[in-house]
Write an enzyme that holds these catalytic residues in place. Structure first.
Site, short mmCIF file in Angstrom:
data_model
loop_
_atom_site.label_atom_id
_atom_site.label_comp_id
_atom_site.label_asym_id
_atom_site.label_seq_id
_atom_site.Cartn_x
_atom_site.Cartn_y
_atom_site.Cartn_z
N CYS A 169 -45.47 -25.66 -7.29
CA CYS A 169 -45.44 -24.63 -9.05
C CYS A 169 -46.50 -24.50 -8.97
CB CYS A 169 -44.13 -25.98 -9.47
SG CYS A 169 -43.73 -24.61 -10.73
N HIS A 225 -39.60 -26.42 -6.15
CA HIS A 225 -39.92 -28.39 -5.56
C HIS A 225 -38.70 -28.86 -5.08
CE1 HIS A 225 -41.51 -27.53 -10.18
NE2 HIS A 225 -41.34 -26.93 -10.11
N GLU A 264 -39.86 -32.40 -4.64
CA GLU A 264 -39.67 -33.15 -4.88
C GLU A 264 -38.29 -33.95 -5.83
OE1 GLU A 264 -41.26 -30.54 -6.49
OE2 GLU A 264 -41.39 -31.53 -8.46
#
Lengths: 82, 236
Positions: free
Chosen positions: B90, B195, B197
């Site tokens: 990002c 994302h 994560e």
């Protein structure tokens, strides 16, 4: 040393889509009936710079634009003395 | 190998806000992971760097522009040249682009809106250190959360077939060719808007992101074992 003032006008290149400009144009068209046919939203950066002469000042402004202020991949710019 | 292998660092910029999720994900798959402040230095024994999401320096001027010009950037470039693995997520992706490590530009979503949702992606290339646990063409789900994620191709991206790692299954932000994630030519740097994560547990929507970190972990482990193997053969 003298102080020189400039405006850097930054705009997206004409082939780069500008959603913010499109939205503002749409509001002017639809809400206020103003027949705007094109609107591009850029930014203007006003800066004052210390240099020996105007030529040197201009060179420093160009350096600032190329190094940080402008992404020359997607943007164009014009510098004006004020 | 020591217990601290493989080692990962998460670069924390002022305004990063996905740094803790990244650290958690890295530790979850087995990395010895820690934060690195931008005034500090990248460790000489680090195998993987993560540039996390967020709004570095408020994203003033342009997204990622100021962060890309921090002194630590030259260390990140050196790390890349040595073949170290880098994931930019990002805002981290935006920073890698502003640094010139990855080609193209990330501009405002074509809708003009911040988009926050789980999207479907296609794994285009599974022959990178970050995607070896995926099938080519596999459909996966990862969250996105960005206002400036519309990827625009430029001349730097000569052959997009070789650089594109992830594509959106449907148009979400107006990106050229539905591009969601790209790599550099050597494929040791991955930049992506989604994302991974934030997709480590099925409980919170998806665990497809786990395999990005597992892939990197496995890649580092196996390449170091291969190196050891070669050394042994050399000795014999």
């Amino acid at each position: 040393m003298q102080k020189y003032r400039f405006v850097v006008d930054v705009q997206y290149k004409s082939n780069v889509r500008d959603p913010r400009g499109e939205m503002i144009k749409r509001v002017l068209n639809d809400e206020y009936d103003i027949p705007v046919t094109s609107l591009r939203l850029g930014k203007s950066i006003h800066l004052e710079i210390e240099a020996e002469n105007e030529g040197d000042a201009m060179k420093l402004v160009s350096k600032a634009c190329e190094k940080l202020l402008v992404n020359t991949v997607t943007e164009t710019y014009e510098v004006r003395r004020i | 190998m020591t217990a601290s292998f493989p080692k990962a660092q998460v670069v924390v910029y002022p305004g990063s806000n996905c740094d803790r999720d990244a650290l958690w994900a890295l530790r979850y798959v087995g990395f010895d992971a820690e934060f690195v402040d931008i005034r500090s230095h990248i460790g000489s024994d680090v195998n993987l760097l993560v540039l996390p999401g967020g709004f570095s320096y408020g994203d003033y001027l342009r997204v990622g522009a100021v962060a890309a010009r921090e002194p630590i950037s030259s260390e990140i470039r050196d790390f890349m040249s040595r073949g170290g693995l880098i994931i930019g997520i990002c805002n981290g992706f935006q920073i890698l682009i502003e640094m010139g490590i990855l080609p193209g530009a990330l501009l405002q979503n074509s809708t003009g809106k911040f988009i926050c949702k789980i999207v479907e992606l296609e794994v285009v290339d599974n022959e990178t250190p970050f995607t070896r646990y995926f099938e080519r063409g596999e459909k996966i789900h990862l969250p996105i959360a960005h206002g400036f994620g519309r990827y625009v191709k430029t001349n730097g991206l000569v052959n997009s077939q070789d650089n594109v790692i992830f594509r959106y299954a449907q148009d979400v932000n107006g990106a050229d060719e539905l591009i969601a994630g790209i790599s550099n030519e050597n494929k040791n740097v991955l930049g992506l808007m989604p994302h991974p994560e934030r997709a480590i547990e099925k409980l919170i929507g998806s665990d497809d992101g786990l395999r990005v970190f597992l892939s990197a972990f496995n890649y580092i482990k196996t390449s170091s074992e291969n190196m050891l193997q070669k050394t042994k053969v050399g000795v014999a």
